[in-house]
Design an enzyme around this catalytic site. Structure first.
Site, mmCIF file in Angstrom:
data_model
loop_
_atom_site.group_PDB
_atom_site.id
_atom_site.type_symbol
_atom_site.label_atom_id
_atom_site.label_comp_id
_atom_site.label_asym_id
_atom_site.label_seq_id
_atom_site.Cartn_x
_atom_site.Cartn_y
_atom_site.Cartn_z
ATOM 1 C CG ASP A 115 -1.716 1.246 1.409
ATOM 2 O OD1 ASP A 115 -2.426 1.590 0.451
ATOM 3 O OD2 ASP A 115 -1.655 1.864 2.488
ATOM 4 C CG ASP B 101 -0.170 7.016 3.518
ATOM 5 O OD1 ASP B 101 -0.631 7.967 2.868
ATOM 6 O OD2 ASP B 101 -0.283 6.909 4.747
ATOM 7 C CD GLU C 33 -0.305 10.957 4.510
ATOM 8 O OE1 GLU C 33 -0.360 12.015 5.193
ATOM 9 O OE2 GLU C 33 -0.648 9.860 4.950
ATOM 10 C CE1 TYR D 267 -7.110 9.500 7.632
ATOM 11 C CE2 TYR D 267 -8.901 7.911 7.543
ATOM 12 C CZ TYR D 267 -7.571 8.224 7.353
ATOM 13 O OH TYR D 267 -6.695 7.280 6.883
#
Length: 335
Positions: free
Chosen positions: A106, A108, A110, A180
């Site tokens: 995965d 991620d 950012e 979120y």
């Protein structure tokens, strides 16, 4: 029968704390985090093989995936910039996958094209991100057993603007929306940080994120809705309504801390509900706390089923020491 997938992010240090009941309720565990060093993926672990073996023994169908990156994790832009760098990155991820028996990777990052987290960013990240995913998919396809490839995606417009989501969706098994932190203590007004719908005066919401990614070319069936097991807080708030001015940001609290505050009355919070946003929050005359309770999570799970999305994920397992939310999500998704 499990109708929709449920995936939980879990810090490496919390793997051993996962209950058998929760492990059985999950379809996937994303281990947070693998990091990047000298262009290669590495994972800091002490009891990794033991913990993964336990998860698999309890739930043989569980997919255990290594999530690479996280906030302020540098190295993606550098690794993705050249064909050689992408191949090196993919090969190192494959080595870890083989060594620990991961069911996939995965990503991620950012975020591509953004240096907000103090990481390196260049305009070419937009195309290079897609090329990095292609290199990973190609290398993972060399395994005899199929390996998953997913991403965690920012849930606001800037992320879609700086990525090629239609092309990425063709490569990925699913796209996990970080629905979120849509509002937080960095904002001068209060808001629902993980609200399902936009409340009064708000623009950002989980529903808005889903519609944004669908319009960008990601099919519903590849989208994963994110849930938060933690809160965002504002201080110096004189009005209980979302969108009210705040003097400053406050702390982040785990879900079990919120439960404790409500049970003990320690902070004199009143639990409130925004029917329009389908979101829970707390207010005590001075502090405003946005969080997700059981009711809010049930609405999100129902939305996922209605839209025929891939499923739900949450951040992060160790933030719910009541060990109740995973089971609630599983129950609602299976209804």
């Amino acid at each position: 029968m499990k109708t929709k997938k449920l995936i939980g992010y879990c810090f490496t240090k919390s793997l051993g704390d996962m209950t058998a009941e929760d492990i059985g309720a999950l379809d996937g565990v994303n281990i947070a985090f693998g990091l990047i060093k000298n262009g290669e993926v590495y994972w800091k672990e002490k009891h990794g093989k033991r913990d993964i073996a336990r998860l698999k023994a309890i739930n043989p169908k569980l997919k255990v995936v290594l999530s690479v990156g996280g906030w302020a994790a540098d190295g993606f832009s550098q690794a993705a910039e050249t064909k050689e760098g992408r191949a090196k990155f993919a090969e190192s991820a494959a080595r870890l996958t083989e060594e620990y028996g991961f069911d996939g990777i995965d990503i991620d990052w950012e975020y591509p094209c953004s240096d907000k987290a103090g990481i390196r960013a260049i305009p070419e990240d937009k195309e290079n991100f897609t090329l990095l995913l292609k290199a990973l998919r190609s290398r993972l396809d060399a395994f005899t057993e199929y390996k998953l490839l997913s991403i965690a995606a920012g849930a606001l417009g800037f992320y879609v603007e700086h990525t090629q989501m239609k092309e990425a969706a063709d490569i990925l098994d699913y796209v996990q929306l970080m629905t979120y932190d849509l509002y937080g203590e960095w904002d001068s007004v209060t808001g629902h940080h993980a609200g399902l719908y936009s409340g009064a005066g708000e623009g950002a919401s989980s529903d808005a994120a889903v519609r944004l990614f669908v319009s960008a070319g990601v099919p519903y069936e590849k989208l994963v809705m994110g849930a938060a097991f933690y809160s965002r807080e504002w201080k110096g708030v004189r009005n209980s309504k979302p969108g009210s001015p705040a003097e400053k940001g406050g702390q982040t609290h785990s879900y079990d801390t919120i439960v404790k505050y409500l049970e003990t009355g320690e902070k004199n919070y009143t639990k409130m509900w925004d029917e329009e946003a389908k979101a829970a929050y707390l207010y005590n005359g001075e502090q405003f706390v946005s969080y997700e309770d059981e009711r809010a999570l049930r609405y999100k799970a129902e939305y996922v089923k209605d839209k025929n999305m891939y499923g739900m994920m949450y951040w992060e397992y160790g933030l719910d020491k009541t060990c109740s939310l995973t089971g609630i999500l599983r129950e609602q998704l299976d209804k």
